[in-house]
Scaffold this active site. Sequence first.
Site, PDB file in Angstrom:
ATOM      1  CE  LYS A  15      -6.304 -54.512  28.108  1.00 13.40           C
ATOM      2  NZ  LYS A  15      -6.267 -55.919  28.394  1.00 13.40           N
ATOM      3  CD  GLU A  56       0.790 -58.365  25.866  1.00 17.00           C
ATOM      4  OE1 GLU A  56       0.236 -59.438  26.185  1.00 17.00           O
ATOM      5  OE2 GLU A  56       0.226 -57.257  25.906  1.00 17.00           O
TER       6      GLU A  56
END
Length: 282
Positions: free
Chosen positions: A138, A6
């Site tokens: 995260k 990405e």
Amino acid sequence: MILALESTVIAHGLPRPINKKTAFHLQDIAYKKKCLPKTIGIVNGQIRVGLTDEEIILMSERDDIMKAGTREIALAVATRRWAATTVSATIRIASAHGIKVFATGGIGGVHDVSNWDVSQDIYELSQSRMIVVSSGPKSILNLPATAEMLETFEITVLGFRTDEMPAFYTRSSGIKIQKVEETSEIAEIFRTKEKLELPGSVLVFNPVQQEFEIDQLEMRTWLSEATKKMQKENVSQKSVTPFLLKTIAELSEGRTITSNVKLLESNVALACDILHSLSKIQ
Ligand code: PSU
Ligand code: MN
């Protein structure tokens, strides 16, 4: 054997100049492992499955790069923008190009249950069938809520040599997941999903190496400080993730950056091993 990467982590996730260095280094790891890396992004409204070196440099240096999840792909293309693709947009584009494996750092998830800030990453993982290697949601997220959401959206979650969901900068979260020992098992499960025509991705969680792990207590202190700062500065929506990552990096004096880079490297290496296993089963 193509591996998707990405570009949001380059444009918005890591600071300069380490972002550019990391982007190229991740591609080099893939080449060394005999995989062909394709870093995905949108250049002047054109979807690129494999940014050129020059485009990667511009992605890491320009200030006007939009952050595009799946819902922003059409907007970026129609308005001829430069856009970095998040996990969701990268999965969508890679999958449309027949790519089966994608490596990233941390995935998005549920931030705050009270205001419904849930990343598009989760929804997209349920829409496209892909193997996604990550080091966990995260640490800035609500982890139990994220784990529940992954279940609701029918996403296959596997821990690579761990039975606990890792949390990006840290190896543990207390949340139990299914453990696998070998990449051949991951390949087998993915092929089974294809055969049974079951939609949705296989999310492989690969914990950050112990030596680069961040202490959970320290992380909690930084996070609460960063969250306070965020509220004071009225940061919301798409800016939440980049803001928190940046503030925590400052508070930790760069330690979270090192662990972010190291876990990305390890995820690319594992993703290549998975690709090789996948090529052995039809
Ligand atoms: N992992 C990182 N750094 C990042 C991201 C992931 O190590 O910057 C990016 C990914 O592109 C992910 C996005 O899709 O953050 C999630 O953003 P949001 O929470 O706004 O959906
Ligand atoms: Mn969000």
